[in-house]
Structures are given as C-alpha cells and as structure tokens.
Design a protein around this motif. Structure first.
Motif, PDB file in Angstrom:
ATOM      1  N   TYR A  53       0.847  -1.180   0.000  1.00 43.08           N
ATOM      2  CA  TYR A  53       0.000   0.000   0.000  1.00 43.08           C
ATOM      3  C   TYR A  53       0.892   1.242   0.000  1.00 43.08           C
ATOM      4  O   TYR A  53       2.025   1.203   0.454  1.00 43.08           O
ATOM      5  CB  TYR A  53      -0.933   0.014   1.219  1.00 43.08           C
ATOM      6  N   PRO A  54       0.374   2.364  -0.483  1.00 47.67           N
ATOM      7  CA  PRO A  54       1.169   3.601  -0.439  1.00 47.67           C
ATOM      8  C   PRO A  54       1.254   4.099   0.995  1.00 47.67           C
ATOM      9  O   PRO A  54       0.309   3.953   1.772  1.00 47.67           O
ATOM     10  CB  PRO A  54       0.374   4.563  -1.320  1.00 47.67           C
ATOM     11  N   CYS A  55       2.362   4.666   1.350  1.00 52.05           N
ATOM     12  CA  CYS A  55       2.579   5.096   2.728  1.00 52.05           C
ATOM     13  C   CYS A  55       2.836   6.594   2.744  1.00 52.05           C
ATOM     14  O   CYS A  55       3.858   7.060   2.246  1.00 52.05           O
ATOM     15  CB  CYS A  55       3.765   4.333   3.313  1.00 52.05           C
ATOM     16  N   GLY A  56       1.918   7.354   3.307  1.00 48.79           N
ATOM     17  CA  GLY A  56       2.065   8.795   3.400  1.00 48.79           C
ATOM     18  C   GLY A  56       2.610   9.222   4.745  1.00 48.79           C
ATOM     19  O   GLY A  56       3.169   8.425   5.506  1.00 48.79           O
ATOM     20  N   VAL A  57       2.440  10.462   5.079  1.00 44.55           N
ATOM     21  CA  VAL A  57       2.985  11.043   6.303  1.00 44.55           C
ATOM     22  C   VAL A  57       2.457  10.354   7.565  1.00 44.55           C
ATOM     23  O   VAL A  57       3.242  10.046   8.467  1.00 44.55           O
ATOM     24  CB  VAL A  57       2.716  12.568   6.331  1.00 44.55           C
ATOM     25  N   PRO A  58       1.136  10.080   7.690  1.00 43.56           N
ATOM     26  CA  PRO A  58       0.671   9.407   8.914  1.00 43.56           C
ATOM     27  C   PRO A  58       1.299   8.024   9.101  1.00 43.56           C
ATOM     28  O   PRO A  58       1.627   7.624  10.215  1.00 43.56           O
ATOM     29  CB  PRO A  58      -0.839   9.286   8.714  1.00 43.56           C
ATOM     30  N   CYS A  59       1.488   7.315   8.005  1.00 42.92           N
ATOM     31  CA  CYS A  59       2.082   5.976   8.062  1.00 42.92           C
ATOM     32  C   CYS A  59       3.549   6.062   8.501  1.00 42.92           C
ATOM     33  O   CYS A  59       4.008   5.273   9.328  1.00 42.92           O
ATOM     34  CB  CYS A  59       1.957   5.320   6.696  1.00 42.92           C
ATOM     35  N   ILE A  60       4.282   7.005   7.966  1.00 42.08           N
ATOM     36  CA  ILE A  60       5.686   7.178   8.331  1.00 42.08           C
ATOM     37  C   ILE A  60       5.790   7.579   9.800  1.00 42.08           C
ATOM     38  O   ILE A  60       6.660   7.091  10.534  1.00 42.08           O
ATOM     39  CB  ILE A  60       6.356   8.216   7.412  1.00 42.08           C
ATOM     40  N   GLY A  61       4.888   8.447  10.256  1.00 44.02           N
ATOM     41  CA  GLY A  61       4.874   8.834  11.670  1.00 44.02           C
ATOM     42  C   GLY A  61       4.601   7.651  12.578  1.00 44.02           C
ATOM     43  O   GLY A  61       5.187   7.541  13.666  1.00 44.02           O
ATOM     44  N   LEU A  62       3.713   6.758  12.154  1.00 44.61           N
ATOM     45  CA  LEU A  62       3.409   5.560  12.945  1.00 44.61           C
ATOM     46  C   LEU A  62       4.634   4.660  13.048  1.00 44.61           C
ATOM     47  O   LEU A  62       4.947   4.150  14.125  1.00 44.61           O
ATOM     48  CB  LEU A  62       2.236   4.807  12.314  1.00 44.61           C
ATOM     49  N   LYS A  63       5.336   4.501  11.941  1.00 49.13           N
ATOM     50  CA  LYS A  63       6.542   3.670  11.961  1.00 49.13           C
ATOM     51  C   LYS A  63       7.619   4.289  12.845  1.00 49.13           C
ATOM     52  O   LYS A  63       8.316   3.575  13.572  1.00 49.13           O
ATOM     53  CB  LYS A  63       7.059   3.463  10.545  1.00 49.13           C
ATOM     54  N   GLU A  64       7.755   5.602  12.817  1.00 45.21           N
ATOM     55  CA  GLU A  64       8.729   6.267  13.674  1.00 45.21           C
ATOM     56  C   GLU A  64       8.350   6.130  15.144  1.00 45.21           C
ATOM     57  O   GLU A  64       9.213   6.041  16.001  1.00 45.21           O
ATOM     58  CB  GLU A  64       8.862   7.741  13.290  1.00 45.21           C
ATOM     59  N   LYS A  65       7.055   6.117  15.424  1.00 45.55           N
ATOM     60  CA  LYS A  65       6.578   5.917  16.795  1.00 45.55           C
ATOM     61  C   LYS A  65       7.065   4.571  17.338  1.00 45.55           C
ATOM     62  O   LYS A  65       7.454   4.461  18.496  1.00 45.55           O
ATOM     63  CB  LYS A  65       5.055   5.975  16.823  1.00 45.55           C
ATOM     64  N   TYR A  66       7.045   3.550  16.480  1.00 47.59           N
ATOM     65  CA  TYR A  66       7.489   2.217  16.898  1.00 47.59           C
ATOM     66  C   TYR A  66       8.975   2.001  16.685  1.00 47.59           C
ATOM     67  O   TYR A  66       9.501   0.934  16.977  1.00 47.59           O
ATOM     68  CB  TYR A  66       6.658   1.148  16.188  1.00 47.59           C
ATOM     69  N   GLY A  67       9.676   2.981  16.148  1.00 48.18           N
ATOM     70  CA  GLY A  67      11.131   2.943  16.115  1.00 48.18           C
ATOM     71  C   GLY A  67      11.768   2.291  14.908  1.00 48.18           C
ATOM     72  O   GLY A  67      12.863   1.753  15.025  1.00 48.18           O
ATOM     73  N   PHE A  68      11.134   2.334  13.754  1.00 50.51           N
ATOM     74  CA  PHE A  68      11.744   1.747  12.563  1.00 50.51           C
ATOM     75  C   PHE A  68      11.287   2.480  11.321  1.00 50.51           C
ATOM     76  O   PHE A  68      10.361   3.290  11.354  1.00 50.51           O
ATOM     77  CB  PHE A  68      11.421   0.253  12.448  1.00 50.51           C
TER      78      PHE A  68
END
Length: 122
Positions: A53-68
């Motif tokens: 799936y395409p990953c926008g800003v909210p998705c990238i923020g979620l991944k950064e929240k979990y540390g990767f």
C-alpha cells in the motif's frame, strides 16, 4: 614453493568470499548491518516484492513511533539477498521486541488498519 603458497591463499580467499556472498554478507541488508543500524538507532524492516500500500505522512509517523523505517528492495532479488534480508529482519525484530514489548506488532497492525480504514495513508 611461492607459487603453490599463493595458489592456496587465493583459493582460501575465494572460498571465504563465496561463503560470505552465499550468506548475504556482501549485500546491504545482513546480520552485521542490522547491528550497525541498531547501534545508529536507524533500524529498518526490509522487504522485497511489490509494496502492499502507499505510505504517506501518517504511516511514516506511525513507523517512527514504533522505532523503525521500512525499505523495499524491489522485485528482483537473489537467494543470497533473501538470506541477508531474513537475517537482518530477525535482528531488527529482536531489537523492536525489546524496545516496544512483545506485543508491539499487534498494536502497530491495529493502528495501521485504522489508518487504512480511515483512508489517511496518502
């Protein structure tokens, strides 16, 4: 005598090179680069094939929240690359389990599903 010794050293180096290549140590993602990325605090989860799936800003923020972060290698990969990616991901998974707790994957997936459901990825 010198020629025989050079030949043995050359064959030894060749064998070591082939072993390192077969276990994925000559690719970007392998056990050693996982340890280095953890040390630098920039772990990635590597995948290959088509992105799901395409990953926008909210998705990238979620991944950064979990540390990767996430890296997609592409569709054309070799067996040594796959072995290297699997070793890399195993070490990153251990690190993330230690950082976020054992059940972090379920929490992450629930939040990702919420983003997908609300169409907030793009």
């Amino acid at each position: 005598m010198r020629r025989k010794r050079k030949l043995k050293i050359g064959i030894g180096i060749l064998i070591v090179g082939v072993i390192l290549w077969q276990f994925g140590f000559l690719t970007r993602f392998n056990y050693l680069t996982a340890k280095i990325d953890i040390w630098r605090d920039s772990p990635r989860i590597a995948s290959y094939g088509l992105p799901s799936y395409p990953c926008g800003v909210p998705c990238i923020g979620l991944k950064e929240k979990y540390g990767f972060h996430e890296s997609n290698i592409g569709c054309v990969v070799t067996s040594p690359q796959i072995r290297g990616i699997n070793a890399y991901n195993a070490e990153i998974e251990k690190y993330l389990n230690k950082r976020n707790g054992k059940d972090w994957r379920e929490k992450y997936q629930a939040e990702m599903d919420s983003l997908i459901k609300n169409k907030m990825l793009e």
